[in-house]
Design a protein around this motif. Structure first.
Motif, PDB file in Angstrom:
ATOM      1  N   GLY A   1       0.955  -1.250  -0.068  1.00 47.22           N
ATOM      2  CA  GLY A   1      -0.089   0.095  -0.257  1.00 47.22           C
ATOM      3  C   GLY A   1       0.729   1.473  -0.001  1.00 47.22           C
ATOM      4  N   GLN A   2       2.084   1.089  -0.494  1.00 48.06           N
ATOM      5  CA  GLN A   2       2.896   2.421  -0.618  1.00 48.06           C
ATOM      6  C   GLN A   2       2.307   3.403  -1.659  1.00 48.06           C
ATOM      7  N   ARG A   3       2.897   4.526  -1.413  1.00 47.35           N
ATOM      8  CA  ARG A   3       2.692   5.626  -2.401  1.00 47.35           C
ATOM      9  C   ARG A   3       3.245   5.251  -3.776  1.00 47.35           C
ATOM     10  N   PHE A   4       3.084   6.169  -4.735  1.00 43.00           N
ATOM     11  CA  PHE A   4       3.407   5.994  -6.062  1.00 43.00           C
ATOM     12  C   PHE A   4       5.125   6.224  -5.997  1.00 43.00           C
ATOM     13  N   ASP A   5       5.357   7.322  -5.270  1.00 43.31           N
ATOM     14  CA  ASP A   5       6.723   7.438  -5.304  1.00 43.31           C
ATOM     15  C   ASP A   5       7.636   6.419  -4.595  1.00 43.31           C
ATOM     16  N   GLN A   6       6.953   5.954  -3.445  1.00 46.94           N
ATOM     17  CA  GLN A   6       7.643   4.694  -2.970  1.00 46.94           C
ATOM     18  C   GLN A   6       7.906   3.533  -3.672  1.00 46.94           C
ATOM     19  N   VAL A   7       6.719   3.195  -4.554  1.00 51.62           N
ATOM     20  CA  VAL A   7       6.668   2.163  -5.463  1.00 51.62           C
ATOM     21  C   VAL A   7       7.804   2.140  -6.554  1.00 51.62           C
ATOM     22  N   MET A   8       7.846   3.577  -7.039  1.00 52.34           N
ATOM     23  CA  MET A   8       8.944   3.801  -8.200  1.00 52.34           C
ATOM     24  C   MET A   8      10.423   3.924  -7.387  1.00 52.34           C
ATOM     25  N   GLU A   9      10.662   4.180  -6.400  1.00 50.97           N
ATOM     26  CA  GLU A   9      11.908   4.294  -5.671  1.00 50.97           C
ATOM     27  C   GLU A   9      12.330   2.711  -5.440  1.00 50.97           C
TER      28      GLU A   9
END
Length: 94
Positions: free
Chosen positions: A67-75
């Motif tokens: 359930g992480q945010r978009f930026d965390q998924v991309m990182e």
């Protein structure tokens, strides 16, 4: 998510792009004989792609499932690729 997190994501993606370009340039110079190349480098270049992409895909999937945010998924997706490209750059620049 703040503008600073997006800027950080952009900076990490730009660093990956720059290091990737360096690795590609070094490998092209080695293939053309302009710089020395270790034995098996061409095979290594091909063989490392799938495991790196698999790690990236798995990390992104885990971040999504958590359930992480978009930026965390991309990182999370960029991290395995960045570490592999960085290791290649360091090895090829010796």
């Amino acid at each position: 998510m703040t503008p600073f997190t997006l800027m950080s994501l952009w900076a990490n993606a730009a660093a990956l792009l720059t290091e990737s370009h360096t690795v590609i340039s070094l490998r092209l110079m080695a293939i053309s004989g302009l710089i020395p190349q270790s034995p098996g480098e061409n095979e290594r270049m091909v063989a490392e792609k799938l495991p790196a992409l698999t790690k990236s895909h798995a990390a992104a999937g885990q971040a999504l499932m958590a359930g992480q945010r978009f930026d965390q998924v991309m990182e999370a997706a960029l991290a395995p690729l960045s570490s592999k490209v960085r290791a290649n750059r360091k090895r090829l620049m010796k």
